[in-house]
Design a protein around this motif. Structure first.
Motif, PDB file in Angstrom:
ATOM      1  N   UNK A  89       0.790  -1.231   0.000  1.00  0.00           N
ATOM      2  CA  UNK A  89       0.000   0.000   0.000  1.00  0.00           C
ATOM      3  C   UNK A  89       0.823   1.283   0.000  1.00  0.00           C
ATOM      4  N   UNK A  90       2.077   1.236   0.410  1.00  0.00           N
ATOM      5  CA  UNK A  90       2.782   2.498   0.624  1.00  0.00           C
ATOM      6  C   UNK A  90       3.296   3.134  -0.662  1.00  0.00           C
ATOM      7  N   UNK A  91       3.467   2.347  -1.709  1.00  0.00           N
ATOM      8  CA  UNK A  91       4.205   2.806  -2.881  1.00  0.00           C
ATOM      9  C   UNK A  91       3.728   4.089  -3.527  1.00  0.00           C
ATOM     10  N   UNK A  92       2.438   4.387  -3.481  1.00  0.00           N
ATOM     11  CA  UNK A  92       1.916   5.540  -4.217  1.00  0.00           C
ATOM     12  C   UNK A  92       1.373   6.646  -3.323  1.00  0.00           C
ATOM     13  N   UNK A  93       1.617   6.586  -2.013  1.00  0.00           N
ATOM     14  CA  UNK A  93       0.982   7.574  -1.136  1.00  0.00           C
ATOM     15  C   UNK A  93       1.543   8.980  -1.336  1.00  0.00           C
ATOM     16  N   UNK A  94       2.731   9.120  -1.913  1.00  0.00           N
ATOM     17  CA  UNK A  94       3.318  10.441  -2.094  1.00  0.00           C
ATOM     18  C   UNK A  94       2.534  11.351  -3.008  1.00  0.00           C
ATOM     19  N   UNK A  95       1.662  10.781  -3.834  1.00  0.00           N
ATOM     20  CA  UNK A  95       0.895  11.589  -4.771  1.00  0.00           C
ATOM     21  C   UNK A  95      -0.030  12.588  -4.118  1.00  0.00           C
ATOM     22  N   UNK A  96      -0.385  12.387  -2.839  1.00  0.00           N
ATOM     23  CA  UNK A  96      -1.317  13.333  -2.220  1.00  0.00           C
ATOM     24  C   UNK A  96      -0.672  14.707  -2.002  1.00  0.00           C
ATOM     25  N   UNK A  97       0.642  14.794  -2.159  1.00  0.00           N
ATOM     26  CA  UNK A  97       1.296  16.101  -2.096  1.00  0.00           C
ATOM     27  C   UNK A  97       1.049  16.917  -3.368  1.00  0.00           C
TER      28      UNK A  97
END
Length: 546
Positions: free
Chosen positions: A322-330
């Motif tokens: 699950x962690x791989x794409x969480x940066x997109x919320x920036x």
């Protein structure tokens, strides 16, 4: 390069990893047997506490408390203690080099951060020095802390844990030492370039890519001892900490290399890749190293295996998934595809799964043993770091929601959140690991136990002042920026009292770091009072230097 080309394979790899986990749990391949939680203990070790950071009276009280819960246990025999001592000695030099470098970078990073903090509310201070302008000194602080202090500490603790986890002497020590040399050389050159005004311009990727290749090479070399030691392991089962350490050492060179490829990422794609890296280096490098430390030191201190080994593996694989794409919320509100933002928000919410798995396991393991925190300096840091991991993760999930992100983005609230993760979770956890490890490395106890308590309270109080002040100030800043009737300068003025409080908190944290560094030096230099017993507690005099 199309972001789909980068992000889709990462997503699919995570999906495959989760499928492998589900299959392995069904077939009992990777530790479905709860005995997997006991692999870090020797035959008679369960029920025996291990706390090198505590003075003898506290160790006795700690053991008595555990005995009241579990009953008296068999004594450890000399062969078991000698095996542990030999494992510790095999990694002592490598660990000492990494941790010594880490302490030096911590002090540099602390003073750079405090300087940058003061400049936010007093911009004319030291304004005549170019390398001390906010844009440069803040970047120096960031890189000294993440690639100096946190990375060196994580590597050092990993190198120390490996021979204990795999029950064999550490192999390939020269590769790790060479990796440390390359890493520090790259970091020194990188910080020098930042001070001179030469930077990449991307968050967490400010060091010029030509210099950053030294970090890639160094990180790859540091991973070799893991492979060599795995090949000679004497355990049949790989404890969950090995999974976390292996993942971190494998992931970092790939993450950093992909993010630093010259002439590949431009414009919106570059911004997308920047936050893909910025979040993943936290979730796939620093977080696994800190979690590996928690899953090892917590049960070792209280002499009790973790409550659910299955939950620990569930946490590992769901985090990988699950962690791989969480940066997109920036990038909410930016010119990026809507599906990318939505995927990021969904995965941020799904991060609740590994966080709840970790929190449940942590609380269940310590149930009935919370009193041990009174006697264990290591456990106080580890326990606090674990709680902060849960808080920062849940806060990150909420912050990814569009309604919240609209207020908090581009504000000091995000800075508070970042410090809740990298400091309150990672750094606090690493402090606990160092207090446990160093007596085994130098074969001498910490000379002044009260300095450990002073360090703890200085950094905890400073951290609370820092994070609470920036969270409130950042929220008010966001509301001011969203109010079209208010001039932009109002969003700046409203933060001034909170930025001043931030500097107070930063000063307390820096004072705590100075106490820690001074105590570290005194211990290494064999100064201060002689403690009653050598650090290899339990070994007879004839075996202390076997």
């Amino acid at each position: 390069m199309n972001p789909v080309v980068i992000l889709l394979p990462a997503f699919l790899i995570s999906l495959v990893a989760l499928a492998v986990f589900i299959w392995s749990m069904h077939r009992g391949v990777f530790g479905h047997d709860p005995a997997g939680a006991r692999v870090i203990f020797t035959a008679h070790e369960v029920g025996h506490t291990e706390e090198p950071a505590a003075p003898s009276a506290s160790r006795a009280a700690l053991q008595s408390l555990v005995n009241a819960k579990t009953g008296q246990r068999e004594l450890l025999d000399d062969d078991e203690l000698l095996q542990r001592a030999n494992a510790d000695r095999s990694s002592a030099t490598v660990t000492f080099v990494f941790l010594s470098c880490a302490v030096g970078w911590l002090i540099l990073g602390s003073f750079a951060g405090l300087t940058a903090s003061i400049k936010l509310h007093n911009p004319d201070w030291l304004a005549s020095y170019e390398w001390l302008t906010f844009g440069r000194i803040r970047t120096i602080h960031l890189n000294a802390v993440i690639y100096g202090w946190a990375s060196m500490t994580g590597f050092g603790l990993a190198m120390w844990m490996l021979p204990r986890l795999l029950k064999t002497p550490l192999q390939g020590r020269r590769f790790a030492l060479l990796g440390a040399v390359l890493w520090n050389a790259g970091l020194i050159a990188g910080i020098g370039s930042l001070a001179a005004g030469m930077a990449g311009g991307l968050e967490w990727l400010e060091i010029p890519w030509q210099i950053g290749l030294l970090l890639v090479a160094g990180g790859a070399l540091i991973g070799i001892p893991l492979l060599l030691t795995l090949a000679r392991r004497t355990v049949d089962h790989l404890y969950v900490s090995v999974w976390y350490v292996g993942a971190a050492l494998f992931w970092f060179p790939i993450l950093y290399l992909v993010a630093n490829m010259p002439g590949v990422h431009f414009g919106v794609e570059q911004a997308t890749m920047n936050w893909w890296y910025g979040h993943n280096v936290l979730g796939y490098f620093f977080t696994p190293l800190a979690q590996a430390s928690i899953y090892y030191f917590l049960p070792k201190v209280i002499g009790r295996p973790i409550q659910s080994y299955g939950l620990s593996l569930l946490g590992f694989w769901t985090q990988a998934f699950f962690y791989g794409q969480v940066g997109g919320h920036h990038l909410i509100g930016g010119p990026v595809p809507t599906w990318l933002i939505t995927l990021s928000i969904v995965q941020s919410i799904m991060m609740i799964v590994p966080v709840v798995a970790f929190a449940t396991n942590y609380a269940a393991t310590l149930k009935g043993y919370w009193g041990t925190l009174r006697y264990s300096p290591t456990l106080r840091f580890i326990a606090l770091g674990s709680i902060m991991y849960v808080l920062v993760s849940l806060q990150g999930t909420v912050e990814a929601l569009r309604s919240v992100n609209t207020i908090t983005h581009f504000t000091h609230f995000t800075v508070a959140h970042a410090h809740l993760g990298m400091y309150a979770f990672v750094t606090i956890t690493f402090f606990g690991g160092i207090y446990f490890v160093m007596p085994r490395v130098v074969e001498r106890e910490w000379p002044y136990p009260r300095l450990i308590a002073a360090h703890f309270w200085l950094v905890v109080i400073g951290m609370l002042v820092y994070i609470v002040a920036l969270s409130i100030g950042g929220w008010l800043q966001g509301l001011a920026m969203l109010d079209a009737a208010r001039p932009f300068i109002d969003s700046v003025k409203v933060t001034i009292p909170y930025l001043e409080a931030r500097s107070v908190g930063g000063a307390l944290m820096t004072a705590g770091h100075l106490v820690f560094a001074a105590h570290f030096f005194v211990m290494v230099a064999a100064l201060g009072p002689e403690r009653s017993r050598p650090a290899l507690f339990g070994l007879g005099p004839e075996m202390d230097h076997a």
